[in-house]
Design a protein around this motif. Sequence first.
Motif, PDB file in Angstrom:
ATOM      1  N   ALA A   1      -4.921  -2.296  -2.337  1.00  0.00           N
ATOM      2  CA  ALA A   1      -3.507  -2.502  -2.642  1.00  0.00           C
ATOM      3  C   ALA A   1      -3.135  -1.731  -3.902  1.00  0.00           C
ATOM      4  N   MET A   2      -1.892  -1.264  -3.950  1.00  0.00           N
ATOM      5  CA  MET A   2      -1.418  -0.465  -5.071  1.00  0.00           C
ATOM      6  C   MET A   2      -1.245  -1.336  -6.316  1.00  0.00           C
ATOM      7  N   PRO A   3      -1.845  -0.960  -7.445  1.00  0.00           N
ATOM      8  CA  PRO A   3      -1.636  -1.724  -8.681  1.00  0.00           C
ATOM      9  C   PRO A   3      -0.221  -1.535  -9.202  1.00  0.00           C
ATOM     10  N   ALA A   4       0.256  -2.493  -9.982  1.00  0.00           N
ATOM     11  CA  ALA A   4       1.640  -2.445 -10.484  1.00  0.00           C
ATOM     12  C   ALA A   4       1.912  -1.191 -11.299  1.00  0.00           C
ATOM     13  N   ASP A   5       0.886  -0.663 -11.979  1.00  0.00           N
ATOM     14  CA  ASP A   5       1.082   0.523 -12.819  1.00  0.00           C
ATOM     15  C   ASP A   5       0.533   1.788 -12.157  1.00  0.00           C
ATOM     16  N   GLY A   6       0.311   1.719 -10.831  1.00  0.00           N
ATOM     17  CA  GLY A   6      -0.270   2.859 -10.133  1.00  0.00           C
ATOM     18  C   GLY A   6       0.773   3.880  -9.725  1.00  0.00           C
ATOM     19  N   ARG A   7       0.303   5.062  -9.307  1.00  0.00           N
ATOM     20  CA  ARG A   7       1.188   6.121  -8.830  1.00  0.00           C
ATOM     21  C   ARG A   7       1.583   5.837  -7.387  1.00  0.00           C
ATOM     22  N   PHE A   8       2.817   6.172  -7.052  1.00  0.00           N
ATOM     23  CA  PHE A   8       3.338   5.955  -5.713  1.00  0.00           C
ATOM     24  C   PHE A   8       3.377   7.309  -5.001  1.00  0.00           C
ATOM     25  N   ASP A   9       2.275   7.675  -4.346  1.00  0.00           N
ATOM     26  CA  ASP A   9       2.159   9.008  -3.769  1.00  0.00           C
ATOM     27  C   ASP A   9       2.506   9.078  -2.290  1.00  0.00           C
ATOM     28  N   GLY A  10       2.560   7.954  -1.585  1.00  0.00           N
ATOM     29  CA  GLY A  10       2.877   7.974  -0.157  1.00  0.00           C
ATOM     30  C   GLY A  10       4.261   7.412   0.099  1.00  0.00           C
ATOM     31  N   HIS A  11       4.333   6.323   0.883  1.00  0.00           N
ATOM     32  CA  HIS A  11       5.589   5.610   1.062  1.00  0.00           C
ATOM     33  C   HIS A  11       5.262   4.120   1.156  1.00  0.00           C
TER      34      HIS A  11
ATOM     35  N   PHE B   1       0.846  -1.185   0.000  1.00  0.00           N
ATOM     36  CA  PHE B   1       0.000   0.000   0.000  1.00  0.00           C
ATOM     37  C   PHE B   1       0.887   1.241   0.000  1.00  0.00           C
ATOM     38  N   THR B   2       0.256   2.401  -0.137  1.00  0.00           N
ATOM     39  CA  THR B   2       1.019   3.647  -0.149  1.00  0.00           C
ATOM     40  C   THR B   2       0.690   4.550   1.032  1.00  0.00           C
TER      41      THR B   2
END
Length: 222
Positions: free
Chosen positions: A85-95, A2-3
């Motif tokens: 859960a973060m998708p493989a092609d998603g944006r990483f906006d947190g940590h 997760f992010t």
Amino acid sequence: MFTGIVEETGEVLAVDDQDGGRRLRISTTFEGLEDGQSISVSGACLTVEEFVDGEWFAVFLADETVAKTYLGTVGVGDELNLERAMPADGRFDGHVVQGHVDTTAEVLDIEQVGEGSASEASGTSSSERSEYDGDWFYTFSVPASQDQYIVPKGSITIDGISLTVADLDDDEFTVAIIPETYRLTTLSEKAVGDPVHLEVDVIAKYVESLVDEEAVENVVGK
């Protein structure tokens, strides 16, 4: 993975306590859910067992999850932070957030500053803090088992929210809450004395592990 960027809050619709754990049914607007999908529920990674798209999903809390979190005490009507859960092609906006709660901490102080006159919120109920009109600073206890992983300006996850440590004392730390986070998460419902889930930065744990291994190797090498 997760992010720590909470998508929405969900209301606990039903609780079923049973041998070996408890089951929660939680409201959601999420669509496209699947059996076995991971969802961060106030910072705890849980698995979807049943669902009705756009309405609710059900998760089971094993005894270990009940013991490690405060989810064993939530009841019907309580609100929880939700993130898919973060998708493989998603944006990483947190940590990097694993959804593995390390421990719980306690809210020690809530202070509002900024727009309008500054005010102390320590003795103010959550219902009296429903309207945002300034920045919020939340102070939490530092559990002794995790104090080495919490550093000023470092990342930390509180109830599934990716936040930055603004200030750190021996046994407490403070984070600043921006308007959007205040509005979208359950922090606006928290009061002094309430528990929160903590997940420390996993990178700090890896660094500690590497340093420990290097120290052992140096000793053995001598």
